[in-house]
Structure formats: structure tokens, C-alpha cells
Design a protein around this motif. Structure first.
Motif, PDB file in Angstrom:
ATOM      1  N   TRP A   1       1.852   5.967  -8.035  1.00 43.23           N
ATOM      2  CA  TRP A   1       2.016   5.857  -9.478  1.00 43.23           C
ATOM      3  C   TRP A   1       1.636   7.149 -10.177  1.00 43.23           C
ATOM      4  O   TRP A   1       2.228   7.518 -11.181  1.00 43.23           O
ATOM      5  N   ALA A   2       0.659   7.829  -9.659  1.00 46.32           N
ATOM      6  CA  ALA A   2       0.219   9.062 -10.317  1.00 46.32           C
ATOM      7  C   ALA A   2       1.330  10.109 -10.348  1.00 46.32           C
ATOM      8  O   ALA A   2       1.347  10.964 -11.227  1.00 46.32           O
ATOM      9  N   ARG A   3       2.265  10.059  -9.392  1.00 45.20           N
ATOM     10  CA  ARG A   3       3.391  10.999  -9.401  1.00 45.20           C
ATOM     11  C   ARG A   3       4.471  10.572 -10.394  1.00 45.20           C
ATOM     12  O   ARG A   3       5.328  11.364 -10.761  1.00 45.20           O
ATOM     13  N   LYS A   4       4.453   9.317 -10.838  1.00 44.37           N
ATOM     14  CA  LYS A   4       5.502   8.786 -11.706  1.00 44.37           C
ATOM     15  C   LYS A   4       5.150   8.809 -13.190  1.00 44.37           C
ATOM     16  O   LYS A   4       6.032   8.773 -14.029  1.00 44.37           O
ATOM     17  N   VAL A   5       3.843   8.808 -13.506  1.00 44.17           N
ATOM     18  CA  VAL A   5       3.419   8.723 -14.903  1.00 44.17           C
ATOM     19  C   VAL A   5       2.396   9.825 -15.199  1.00 44.17           C
ATOM     20  O   VAL A   5       1.746  10.338 -14.297  1.00 44.17           O
ATOM     21  N   ASN A   6       2.275  10.164 -16.480  1.00 41.87           N
ATOM     22  CA  ASN A   6       1.327  11.202 -16.874  1.00 41.87           C
ATOM     23  C   ASN A   6      -0.107  10.696 -16.932  1.00 41.87           C
ATOM     24  O   ASN A   6      -1.039  11.450 -16.707  1.00 41.87           O
ATOM     25  N   ARG A   7      -0.268   9.440 -17.291  1.00 41.59           N
ATOM     26  CA  ARG A   7      -1.618   8.879 -17.433  1.00 41.59           C
ATOM     27  C   ARG A   7      -1.653   7.551 -16.706  1.00 41.59           C
ATOM     28  O   ARG A   7      -0.737   6.760 -16.811  1.00 41.59           O
ATOM     29  N   LEU A   8      -2.742   7.308 -16.006  1.00 42.68           N
ATOM     30  CA  LEU A   8      -2.849   6.117 -15.175  1.00 42.68           C
ATOM     31  C   LEU A   8      -4.147   5.372 -15.496  1.00 42.68           C
ATOM     32  O   LEU A   8      -5.216   5.974 -15.602  1.00 42.68           O
ATOM     33  N   ALA A   9      -4.017   4.059 -15.674  1.00 43.06           N
ATOM     34  CA  ALA A   9      -5.179   3.184 -15.889  1.00 43.06           C
ATOM     35  C   ALA A   9      -5.071   2.029 -14.904  1.00 43.06           C
ATOM     36  O   ALA A   9      -4.002   1.765 -14.340  1.00 43.06           O
ATOM     37  N   ILE A  10      -6.165   1.345 -14.709  1.00 45.52           N
ATOM     38  CA  ILE A  10      -6.180   0.215 -13.783  1.00 45.52           C
ATOM     39  C   ILE A  10      -6.795  -0.994 -14.464  1.00 45.52           C
ATOM     40  O   ILE A  10      -7.668  -0.853 -15.324  1.00 45.52           O
ATOM     41  N   TYR A  11      -6.323  -2.166 -14.109  1.00 45.30           N
ATOM     42  CA  TYR A  11      -6.870  -3.428 -14.591  1.00 45.30           C
ATOM     43  C   TYR A  11      -7.343  -4.165 -13.352  1.00 45.30           C
ATOM     44  O   TYR A  11      -6.563  -4.414 -12.433  1.00 45.30           O
ATOM     45  N   ASP A  12      -8.621  -4.506 -13.306  1.00 47.65           N
ATOM     46  CA  ASP A  12      -9.182  -5.131 -12.112  1.00 47.65           C
ATOM     47  C   ASP A  12      -9.950  -6.394 -12.499  1.00 47.65           C
ATOM     48  O   ASP A  12     -10.399  -6.537 -13.633  1.00 47.65           O
ATOM     49  N   TYR A  13     -10.111  -7.279 -11.560  1.00 47.80           N
ATOM     50  CA  TYR A  13     -10.800  -8.553 -11.772  1.00 47.80           C
ATOM     51  C   TYR A  13     -12.121  -8.531 -11.020  1.00 47.80           C
ATOM     52  O   TYR A  13     -12.143  -8.343  -9.808  1.00 47.80           O
ATOM     53  N   TRP A  14     -13.218  -8.731 -11.760  1.00 47.76           N
ATOM     54  CA  TRP A  14     -14.549  -8.770 -11.156  1.00 47.76           C
ATOM     55  C   TRP A  14     -15.243 -10.040 -11.627  1.00 47.76           C
ATOM     56  O   TRP A  14     -15.517 -10.207 -12.808  1.00 47.76           O
ATOM     57  N   ALA A  15     -15.553 -10.915 -10.700  1.00 50.32           N
ATOM     58  CA  ALA A  15     -16.349 -12.110 -10.999  1.00 50.32           C
ATOM     59  C   ALA A  15     -15.758 -12.955 -12.118  1.00 50.32           C
ATOM     60  O   ALA A  15     -16.443 -13.309 -13.064  1.00 50.32           O
ATOM     61  N   ILE A  16     -14.489 -13.292 -11.995  1.00 52.07           N
ATOM     62  CA  ILE A  16     -13.865 -14.191 -12.955  1.00 52.07           C
ATOM     63  C   ILE A  16     -14.598 -15.531 -12.869  1.00 52.07           C
ATOM     64  O   ILE A  16     -14.834 -16.054 -11.781  1.00 52.07           O
ATOM     65  N   THR A  17     -14.953 -16.071 -14.003  1.00 51.91           N
ATOM     66  CA  THR A  17     -15.775 -17.287 -14.039  1.00 51.91           C
ATOM     67  C   THR A  17     -15.191 -18.396 -13.168  1.00 51.91           C
ATOM     68  O   THR A  17     -15.907 -19.036 -12.402  1.00 51.91           O
ATOM     69  N   ASP A  18     -13.880 -18.630 -13.284  1.00 50.04           N
ATOM     70  CA  ASP A  18     -13.263 -19.710 -12.507  1.00 50.04           C
ATOM     71  C   ASP A  18     -13.318 -19.456 -11.004  1.00 50.04           C
ATOM     72  O   ASP A  18     -13.237 -20.394 -10.219  1.00 50.04           O
ATOM     73  N   TRP A  19     -13.414 -18.213 -10.602  1.00 53.97           N
ATOM     74  CA  TRP A  19     -13.453 -17.879  -9.184  1.00 53.97           C
ATOM     75  C   TRP A  19     -14.876 -17.797  -8.656  1.00 53.97           C
ATOM     76  O   TRP A  19     -15.136 -18.132  -7.515  1.00 53.97           O
TER      77      TRP A  19
END
Length: 173
Positions: A1-19
Motif C-alpha cells: 500500500w505504501a507504494r500506491k498511496v502518499n499517506r498511509l494509516a491503519i485501523y486496528d482492533y485491540w480488546a474489543i469489549t464483545d471479544w
């Protein structure tokens, strides 16, 4: 992805209450450290983490993650020391002991919960500031939640004991 876009962000899941049931089940600090360093190697500039709001479950890890996202060269263990020192002052040693034990792999058991109550009690005995005492009491309430959750999960489904345990848990929440 870093080669395809100028800026990169990530969305991650940590300790979701239901899980996670709000148990301290985040990735160990060594994995938080490695994950963020890997994100930076992949040119990730920003991260958004979805998680529970239970400070006992996520507080130290999110604090450390935020610091590492700004500067991945920092040491995660040193950041844990900083968190405990700044949050708990003179009561840091027993709180660090509890958080470090949870970091090694929390297992909801009578033994772990008893150790956690001991750590909170020892910290309260060392607290010399009302704000620090308040933070420790927040953790003690969280440990009480862990006890009630463990009691609920340890009772037979559909039994009167389970219903009573569920009622105590809901009342605490």
C-alpha cells in the motif's frame, strides 16, 4: 500500500469489549512495541485503535502505543515504568507488579484475582496523594469486576447461581 498511496494509516482492533469481556487481554508490550515498529517500517503515519474503554484492560498499552507512535525508538519497558511512576507515584511498585503480571498473560482465576487485590491493597497503603489513591481505587473496582466476571463464568449456565452471579455483575457495572 505504501507504494500506491502518499499517506498511509491503519485501523486496528485491540480488546474489543464483545471479544475480550473487558479482561486485560491486549497484546503483550513486546508485541505492541514490535507491531508499532513494523507499522513505521511500512510507512504508516497514523493509527486508530478500536478498543474497550476499561482503563484496567487497555490503559497502559494505549499509553505506551501512543508514545511509540510518536517515537518508535522508545523502549516499551521504560514507558511502562514511566506510566506507573506518573500514574501511581510512591504506590508504583505494586501497581507495576500487577500490570506486568497481566502483561505476561492474564488468566481469570481465583489465584490471579487474589494477587490483583493484594497489589491494589499494597498500592493503597503506599498512596500519599488523593489523585493517586483515586486511580488505584479505579483499578481496585476493575479488579472487583474481574472477580464478578470470573464468578459468573464459573457457575453452571441456566442455574440459579449463575443468575445471581449475573445480577451481581450487572449491579457492579
Amino acid at each position: 500500500w505504501a507504494r500506491k498511496v502518499n499517506r498511509l494509516a491503519i485501523y486496528d482492533y485491540w480488546a474489543i469489549t464483545d471479544w475480550s469481556n473487558d479482561l486485560p487481554e491486549l497484546p503483550p508490550l513486546r508485541l505492541v512495541d514490535a507491531r508499532i515498529k513494523r507499522w513505521k517500517e511500512c510507512s504508516v503515519e497514523a493509527a486508530m485503535l478500536q478498543s474497550t474503554a476499561a482503563i484496567g484492560a487497555v490503559g497502559p498499552s494505549l499509553y505506551i502505543a501512543a508514545k511509540l507512535l510518536w517515537d518508535p525508538s522508545l523502549d516499551a519497558r521504560a514507558l511502562l515504568e514511566e506510566f506507573c511512576r506518573d500514574a501511581f507515584g510512591s504506590a508504583a511498585p505494586p501497581m507495576r507488579r500487577m500490570i506486568a503480571r497481566w502483561d505476561e498473560g492474564f488468566l481469570p482465576s481465583d489465584h490471579e484475582i487474589a494477587l490483583s487485590f493484594r497489589d491494589a491493597r499494597d498500592a493503597l497503603n503506599l498512596a500519599d496523594d488523593p489523585a493517586i489513591e483515586h486511580r488505584i481505587l479505579d483499578y481496585a473496582k476493575y479488579v472487583h469486576y474481574l472477580r464478578l466476571w470470573h464468578e459468573y463464568r464459573s457457575t453452571k449456565g441456566g442455574s440459579p447461581d449463575r443468575l445471581a452471579a449475573a445480577q451481581r455483575l450487572i449491579e457492579h457495572l
